[in-house]
Design a protein around this motif. Structure first.
Motif, mmCIF file in Angstrom:
data_model
loop_
_atom_site.group_PDB
_atom_site.id
_atom_site.type_symbol
_atom_site.label_atom_id
_atom_site.label_comp_id
_atom_site.label_asym_id
_atom_site.label_seq_id
_atom_site.Cartn_x
_atom_site.Cartn_y
_atom_site.Cartn_z
ATOM 1 N N PHE A 80 0.828 -1.195 0.000
ATOM 2 C CA PHE A 80 0.000 0.000 0.000
ATOM 3 C C PHE A 80 0.868 1.252 0.000
ATOM 4 C CE2 PHE A 80 -2.632 -3.351 1.565
ATOM 5 C CZ PHE A 80 -3.918 -3.052 1.154
ATOM 6 N N VAL A 81 0.377 2.285 -0.668
ATOM 7 C CA VAL A 81 1.063 3.575 -0.692
ATOM 8 C C VAL A 81 0.793 4.292 0.623
ATOM 9 C CG1 VAL A 81 1.250 5.817 -1.845
ATOM 10 C CG2 VAL A 81 0.855 3.740 -3.193
ATOM 11 N N ILE A 82 1.847 4.772 1.290
ATOM 12 C CA ILE A 82 1.666 5.492 2.555
ATOM 13 C C ILE A 82 2.148 6.933 2.475
ATOM 14 C CG2 ILE A 82 1.776 3.401 3.959
ATOM 15 C CD1 ILE A 82 4.661 4.158 4.690
ATOM 16 N N SER A 83 2.834 7.296 1.381
ATOM 17 C CA SER A 83 3.290 8.674 1.212
ATOM 18 C C SER A 83 3.581 8.936 -0.252
ATOM 19 C CB SER A 83 4.561 8.914 2.043
ATOM 20 O OG SER A 83 5.091 10.199 1.781
ATOM 21 N N ARG A 84 3.364 10.173 -0.709
ATOM 22 C CA ARG A 84 3.692 10.546 -2.093
ATOM 23 C C ARG A 84 5.193 10.706 -2.293
ATOM 24 N NH1 ARG A 84 2.910 14.965 -4.021
ATOM 25 N NH2 ARG A 84 2.215 16.157 -2.211
ATOM 26 N N GLY A 85 5.933 10.888 -1.214
ATOM 27 C CA GLY A 85 7.374 11.051 -1.316
ATOM 28 C C GLY A 85 7.949 11.057 0.073
ATOM 29 N N PRO A 86 9.173 10.537 0.248
ATOM 30 C CA PRO A 86 9.759 10.508 1.585
ATOM 31 C C PRO A 86 9.916 11.909 2.145
ATOM 32 C CG PRO A 86 11.361 9.888 -0.098
ATOM 33 C CD PRO A 86 10.054 10.004 -0.775
ATOM 34 N N VAL A 87 9.438 12.111 3.359
ATOM 35 C CA VAL A 87 9.511 13.438 3.975
ATOM 36 C C VAL A 87 10.689 13.547 4.938
ATOM 37 C CG1 VAL A 87 7.052 13.813 3.765
ATOM 38 C CG2 VAL A 87 7.924 12.741 5.826
ATOM 39 N N ASP A 88 11.249 12.455 5.322
ATOM 40 C CA ASP A 88 12.425 12.465 6.177
ATOM 41 C C ASP A 88 13.016 11.073 6.123
ATOM 42 O OD1 ASP A 88 14.380 13.306 7.835
ATOM 43 O OD2 ASP A 88 13.123 13.582 9.603
ATOM 44 N N ALA A 89 14.223 10.960 6.566
ATOM 45 C CA ALA A 89 14.865 9.650 6.615
ATOM 46 C C ALA A 89 15.356 9.454 8.036
ATOM 47 C CB ALA A 89 16.023 9.593 5.630
ATOM 48 N N THR A 90 14.931 8.374 8.640
ATOM 49 C CA THR A 90 15.328 8.066 10.003
ATOM 50 C C THR A 90 15.996 6.705 10.023
ATOM 51 O OG1 THR A 90 13.488 9.336 10.902
ATOM 52 C CG2 THR A 90 14.549 7.766 12.377
ATOM 53 N N PHE A 91 17.150 6.627 10.661
ATOM 54 C CA PHE A 91 17.913 5.393 10.720
ATOM 55 C C PHE A 91 18.123 5.050 12.192
ATOM 56 C CE2 PHE A 91 19.366 8.030 7.132
ATOM 57 C CZ PHE A 91 18.743 7.317 6.118
ATOM 58 N N GLY A 92 17.356 4.056 12.660
ATOM 59 C CA GLY A 92 17.394 3.754 14.083
ATOM 60 C C GLY A 92 16.780 4.902 14.855
ATOM 61 N N ASP A 93 17.532 5.463 15.779
ATOM 62 C CA ASP A 93 17.026 6.552 16.611
ATOM 63 C C ASP A 93 17.423 7.932 16.103
ATOM 64 O OD1 ASP A 93 15.888 4.727 18.397
ATOM 65 O OD2 ASP A 93 17.739 4.566 19.564
ATOM 66 N N CYS A 94 18.083 8.001 14.955
ATOM 67 C CA CYS A 94 18.560 9.308 14.495
ATOM 68 C C CYS A 94 18.067 9.624 13.087
ATOM 69 C CB CYS A 94 20.082 9.388 14.554
ATOM 70 S SG CYS A 94 20.941 8.120 13.634
ATOM 71 N N THR A 95 17.858 10.908 12.856
ATOM 72 C CA THR A 95 17.475 11.354 11.525
ATOM 73 C C THR A 95 18.720 11.448 10.646
ATOM 74 O OG1 THR A 95 17.794 13.709 12.005
ATOM 75 C CG2 THR A 95 15.618 12.740 12.522
ATOM 76 N N ALA A 96 18.487 11.605 9.356
ATOM 77 C CA ALA A 96 19.602 11.763 8.425
ATOM 78 C C ALA A 96 20.447 12.977 8.793
ATOM 79 C CB ALA A 96 19.072 11.886 7.001
ATOM 80 N N GLY A 175 21.718 1.552 7.595
ATOM 81 C CA GLY A 175 20.388 1.983 7.168
ATOM 82 C C GLY A 175 20.456 3.104 6.149
ATOM 83 N N GLN A 176 21.342 4.059 6.385
ATOM 84 C CA GLN A 176 21.501 5.165 5.444
ATOM 85 C C GLN A 176 22.026 4.656 4.104
ATOM 86 O OE1 GLN A 176 24.754 8.277 5.752
ATOM 87 N NE2 GLN A 176 22.987 9.483 6.414
ATOM 88 N N SER A 177 22.986 3.754 4.161
ATOM 89 C CA SER A 177 23.560 3.201 2.940
ATOM 90 C C SER A 177 22.498 2.457 2.131
ATOM 91 C CB SER A 177 24.711 2.260 3.286
ATOM 92 O OG SER A 177 25.319 1.745 2.128
ATOM 93 N N ALA A 178 21.691 1.645 2.805
ATOM 94 C CA ALA A 178 20.632 0.907 2.110
ATOM 95 C C ALA A 178 19.598 1.863 1.518
ATOM 96 C CB ALA A 178 19.960 -0.066 3.083
ATOM 97 N N PHE A 179 19.307 2.937 2.243
ATOM 98 C CA PHE A 179 18.330 3.926 1.784
ATOM 99 C C PHE A 179 18.774 4.575 0.477
ATOM 100 C CE2 PHE A 179 16.712 8.336 1.795
ATOM 101 C CZ PHE A 179 15.348 8.099 1.914
ATOM 102 N N LEU A 180 20.087 4.801 0.348
ATOM 103 C CA LEU A 180 20.603 5.541 -0.803
ATOM 104 C C LEU A 180 21.063 4.669 -1.955
ATOM 105 C CD1 LEU A 180 22.769 8.251 0.990
ATOM 106 C CD2 LEU A 180 20.526 8.567 -0.064
ATOM 107 N N THR A 181 21.451 3.443 -1.673
ATOM 108 C CA THR A 181 22.151 2.644 -2.676
ATOM 109 C C THR A 181 21.358 2.452 -3.956
ATOM 110 O OG1 THR A 181 23.475 1.479 -1.039
ATOM 111 C CG2 THR A 181 23.184 0.398 -3.156
#
Length: 239
Positions: A80-96, A175-181
């Motif tokens: 299911f679609v939950i957002s039109r576009g990522p509004v933030d990136a969070t990896f564990g307990d920290c934001t990008a 997590g950041q690496s997987a998000f961007l790769t």
């Protein structure tokens, strides 16, 4: 239906991998409104038929959409679609933003010290690891080696505090690496940036090592900026 005549109307770039083309198409369809928030995507079988790709290729693209925060998979119900576009990136307990701020304060001086203190064993380890990364096609394996690369630079700095900091944020780095790769096509660029860092370490140049690491983090930040939006429109996300 092939990718170029999709209902989203987005042209698919030539000379890109099949997964990247599927991801570009589906992301464009979501961001363009062809699939609204709350909509269920067509079944895997239907998407494979429409886009003329194999199921493994499609599943990679669907995983990338989930990593980006655009979709969520519900067991037995579908995606299911939950957002039109990522509004933030969070990896564990920290934001990008949190992670990048810390990385700049830690990894820039760390690279400089590594250039001055590295051993032949450190250089051999990093060079061999980078060669493996440049040959690797599996995203999960590459991401694991990406974190090992930064840990290797920390060890070369010969300061246990640097190593402990990188180990502490290792999960977030992965997590950041997987998000961007895949969504941002970072793998080949990252390999080249890592190669520049290793060259600086081999040369023993403090300034070049700091500059190479700074360039790497600048490109990470730019890639993140290309994937996230400043903030969600009211009512975009549903509980």
């Amino acid at each position: 239906m092939n990718l170029s005549d999709s209902p989203a109307g987005a042209a698919v770039p030539r000379r890109v991998g099949a997964m990247e083309a599927v991801l570009t198409h589906l992301r464009g369809a979501i961001e363009g409104g062809a699939y609204a928030v709350g909509d269920k995507l067509p079944s895997e079988a239907e998407l494979c038929r429409r886009l003329e790709v194999s199921r493994p290729v499609l599943r990679e693209a669907l995983r990338a959409l989930q990593v980006m925060g655009l979709t969520a998979s519900r067991t037995g119900k579908g995606t299911f679609v939950i957002s039109r576009g990522p509004v933030d990136a969070t990896f564990g307990d920290c934001t990008a933003a949190d992670l990048l701020e810390v990385r700049r304060h830690v990894e820039l001086p760390m690279a400089g010290y590594a250039a001055q203190r590295r051993t032949a064993e450190d250089l051999d380890h990093l060079s061999r690891l980078l060669e493996r990364m440049e040959r690797e096609s599996d995203t999960t394996a590459w991401v694991a080696m990406d974190t090992l690369f930064h840990l290797g630079v920390a060890r070369a700095a010969r300061n246990p505090v640097f190593r402990k900091v990188i180990e502490e944020i290792r999960e977030a780095l992965a997590g950041q690496s997987a998000f961007l790769t895949e969504p941002a096509g970072r793998r080949e660029h990252s390999n080249r940036e890592h190669r520049a860092i290793v060259r600086a370490l081999i040369d023993g140049s403090h300034d070049d090592a700091v500059a190479a690491m700074a360039h790497h983090l600048d490109r990470v930040e730019a890639s993140l900026a290309s994937l996230v939006r400043p903030g969600p429109p009211e009512g975009e996300r549903r509980p």
